[in-house]
Design an enzyme around this catalytic site. Structure first.
Site, PDB file in Angstrom:
ATOM      1  N   HIS A 131       0.810  -1.217   0.000  1.00 27.11           N
ATOM      2  CA  HIS A 131       0.000   0.000   0.000  1.00 27.11           C
ATOM      3  C   HIS A 131       0.847   1.272   0.000  1.00 27.11           C
ATOM      4  CE1 HIS A 131       0.423  -0.262   4.506  1.00 27.11           C
ATOM      5  NE2 HIS A 131       0.426   1.045   4.381  1.00 27.11           N
ATOM      6  N   ASP A 166       0.152  -7.612   1.572  1.00 26.96           N
ATOM      7  CA  ASP A 166       0.516  -6.200   1.620  1.00 26.96           C
ATOM      8  C   ASP A 166       2.036  -6.028   1.575  1.00 26.96           C
ATOM      9  OD1 ASP A 166       0.131  -3.520   1.602  1.00 26.96           O
ATOM     10  OD2 ASP A 166      -0.269  -3.320   3.741  1.00 26.96           O
ATOM     11  N   ASN A 244       5.512   4.615   9.386  1.00 31.72           N
ATOM     12  CA  ASN A 244       6.215   3.381   9.745  1.00 31.72           C
ATOM     13  C   ASN A 244       5.924   2.245   8.763  1.00 31.72           C
ATOM     14  OD1 ASN A 244       6.232   4.460  12.882  1.00 31.72           O
ATOM     15  ND2 ASN A 244       7.822   2.946  12.476  1.00 31.72           N
ATOM     16  N   SER A 245       4.890   2.413   7.948  1.00 34.67           N
ATOM     17  CA  SER A 245       4.486   1.338   7.042  1.00 34.67           C
ATOM     18  C   SER A 245       5.643   0.821   6.211  1.00 34.67           C
ATOM     19  CB  SER A 245       3.403   1.832   6.088  1.00 34.67           C
ATOM     20  OG  SER A 245       2.152   1.354   6.462  1.00 34.67           O
ATOM     21  N   GLY A 300     -11.572 -23.663  -4.822  1.00 32.38           N
ATOM     22  CA  GLY A 300     -12.960 -23.342  -5.141  1.00 32.38           C
ATOM     23  C   GLY A 300     -13.959 -23.751  -4.086  1.00 32.38           C
ATOM     24  N   VAL A 301     -13.611 -23.502  -2.814  1.00 28.50           N
ATOM     25  CA  VAL A 301     -14.568 -23.763  -1.746  1.00 28.50           C
ATOM     26  C   VAL A 301     -14.588 -22.582  -0.791  1.00 28.50           C
ATOM     27  CG1 VAL A 301     -14.301 -26.275  -1.815  1.00 28.50           C
ATOM     28  CG2 VAL A 301     -12.872 -24.926  -0.257  1.00 28.50           C
ATOM     29  N   THR A 302     -15.683 -22.431  -0.078  1.00 30.49           N
ATOM     30  CA  THR A 302     -15.763 -21.515   1.048  1.00 30.49           C
ATOM     31  C   THR A 302     -15.820 -22.359   2.306  1.00 30.49           C
ATOM     32  OG1 THR A 302     -16.971 -19.868  -0.253  1.00 30.49           O
ATOM     33  CG2 THR A 302     -17.075 -19.661   2.136  1.00 30.49           C
TER      34      THR A 302
END
Length: 506
Positions: A131, A166, A244-245, A300-302
């Site tokens: 980011h 990130d 600080n990122s 392909g599953v939740t």
């Protein structure tokens, strides 16, 4: 015969000596072939030795002195079209890098600041947060000891980015600029425990190379990076603030064990709750970041997010409370093709035991797409072995399914049922021969709603019994004792399948 043997021996010896001399000459002239693939195939070394020894007044002074030179200040310029929105100053997990709020739909040039640390001083490679640089049109880097305007810093470019951790890898255009600087040493973030000392070094509010000290406050804190995608963060009370990122979080040996990423904030002020991406996650991705692209696996599953209760384990025939319950199966996806069904409990993946839902996700995403992986599930109290060919995960594929608004209704399960008619099946884009009980009404925050069911879902199985009508489903649901739970298999619009556990209200 003796003469032939002697001649053969000296010929072989001469060949070996010639080869050795040739290798020496090639190395001196820099002609030896280099294997870039080998350099990218393995992550950098990591020190997994136990953390031990005394911590005194000189410990943190030594870390600051030795490790600050590897930390850099990053300034960026970006041109973006802003969007109107609510005031974000009190958002739960505030990102450090941002731009002033502007009028919507007006391209604005803005600047930002962040931190990074050198991981390869010869190649000029620097690790930071995604980011910090994802929208940047210009990146400038100031090295330790350099002063003056940030615009006078070294130009850098993005090598590779990974939004799901990130993390980002950037390189100095002038690769020789950082050769005199030290580079980071990696520690083992997996051995960190609450109470362990840590040091953060960064550039909060442009105060370059600020050093703060704290402890690890918590482990595996879920941090949402995309719909249905979390990263388990390290939590720390070492003071970190905007700027600080991308900076390092270090153990008492001065080894990087995390990348500072986010804070729980109050009007942008630090309140002692910060989050860092565990370095073990990013370290494994570095070979891919160097190539410019990170690939991950998906099946392909939740997966059901809640932990398996003792009651669930008994009803599903599990030997213990370990495993991951399949909630939905993507139509036409790898799991569907392999034969996985909603309600299956994945207990083993690629020969490794599955502890819980997070554990399964972590194993799947690091699997190379195209790999065929053995999977063991428990279905109807029996073990089944399947083979899944892993596909590639994309952020677009991680979007949550659409939800339908619920209507007010009261019942022991918080739902109302009706038969699935051919006309209704057509409207829901289901097969013409589909049969079951359609949820025609749902009480907000009722048992069915909390389990993730919505209006239009078609219940096709309750417990171990198939149901073809609303009466069938109601009969089976009524068999459930108040306060107890039952698993239901559901057919959703456009043919996807789902499994949910519903608890009957007393």
């Amino acid at each position: 015969m003796s003469t032939r043997k002697t001649t053969f021996f000296y010929a072989a010896l001469l060949a070996v000596v010639s080869l050795a001399i040739g290798m020496v000459i090639a190395s001196r002239l820099d002609m030896a072939p280099r294997s870039e693939a080998q350099a990218l195939s393995a992550p950098p070394p990591m020190n997994s030795a136990p953390l031990s020894g005394p911590v005194d007044a000189g410990t943190f002074r030594g870390i600051a002195h030795e490790q600050s030179p590897m930390v850099v200040s990053i300034s960026t310029t970006s041109t973006r079209t802003t969007e109107a929105g609510d005031d974000q100053s009190d958002e739960l997990f505030r990102r450090f890098f941002g731009t002033p709020r502007q009028q919507p739909d007006e391209p604005q040039e803005s600047t930002g600041a962040g931190t990074g640390f050198i991981i390869d001083n010869t190649a000029g490679l620097i690790l930071t947060n995604n980011h910090v640089v994802e929208h940047a049109t210009k990146i400038r880097v100031q090295l330790y000891g350099e002063e003056g305007d940030e615009e006078e810093g070294h130009e850098a470019r993005v090598v590779g980015r990974d939004p799901l951790t990130d993390s980002a890898l950037i390189e100095l255009v002038d690769k020789g600029a950082a050769t005199k600087m030290p580079q980071a040493r990696f520690g083992d973030s997996g051995q960190m425990q609450p109470g362990d000392w840590v040091v953060a070094i960064g550039n909060p509010f442009r105060y370059n190379h600020t050093v703060t000290v704290g402890v690890i406050s918590g482990l595996s804190r879920p941090f949402n990076v995309a719909p249905q995608r979390n990263v388990n963060m390290l939590q720390t009370d070492a003071a970190i603030n905007p700027g600080n990122s991308g900076g390092p979080l270090l153990n008492v040996r001065g080894e990087v064990i995390g990348i500072n990423t986010a804070i729980l904030s109050n009007r942008m002020a630090n309140i002692g709750i910060g989050f860092a991406v565990p370095i073990n996650l990013v370290r494994e991705l570095l070979p891919q970041l160097r190539t410019g692209k990170v690939t991950r696996g998906k099946i392909g599953v939740t997966i059901q997010a809640s932990r398996i209760t003792q009651e669930d384990a008994e009803s599903m025939g599990l030997p213990d409370r370990k495993g991951a319950v399949v909630r939905e199966v993507e139509r036409g996806g790898p799991a569907s093709k392999a034969g996985l069904r909603p309600g299956d409990v994945v207990v083993e993946y690629n020969g490794r035991k599955v502890e819980n839902d997070r554990n399964l996700v972590e194993m799947v995403v690091v699997t190379k797409p195209g790999t065929s992986v053995p999977v063991k599930v428990i279905r109807d109290k029996a073990v089944k072995s399947l083979s899944v060919t892993v596909a590639e995960l994309t952020l677009a594929g991680a979007e949550a399914p659409e939800q339908t608004a619920a209507s007010d209704l009261t019942s022991s399960f918080g739902l109302q049922l009706e038969d699935l008619t051919p006309a209704l099946a057509k409207r829901l884009q289901l097969p013409a021969d589909a049969a079951g009980a359609v949820i025609s009404g749902l009480r907000p925050r009722g048992p069915a709603g909390r389990a993730g069911l919505t209006e239009g879902d078609v219940i096709v199985k309750v417990g171990s019994r198939d149901v073809t009508t609303a009466e069938d489903a109601a009969t089976e649901l009524e068999r459930v004792a108040p306060g107890r739970s039952v698993g239901v298999h559901v057919l959703r619009a456009r043919g996807s399948e789902m499994f949910a556990t519903i608890r009957r209200e007393p």
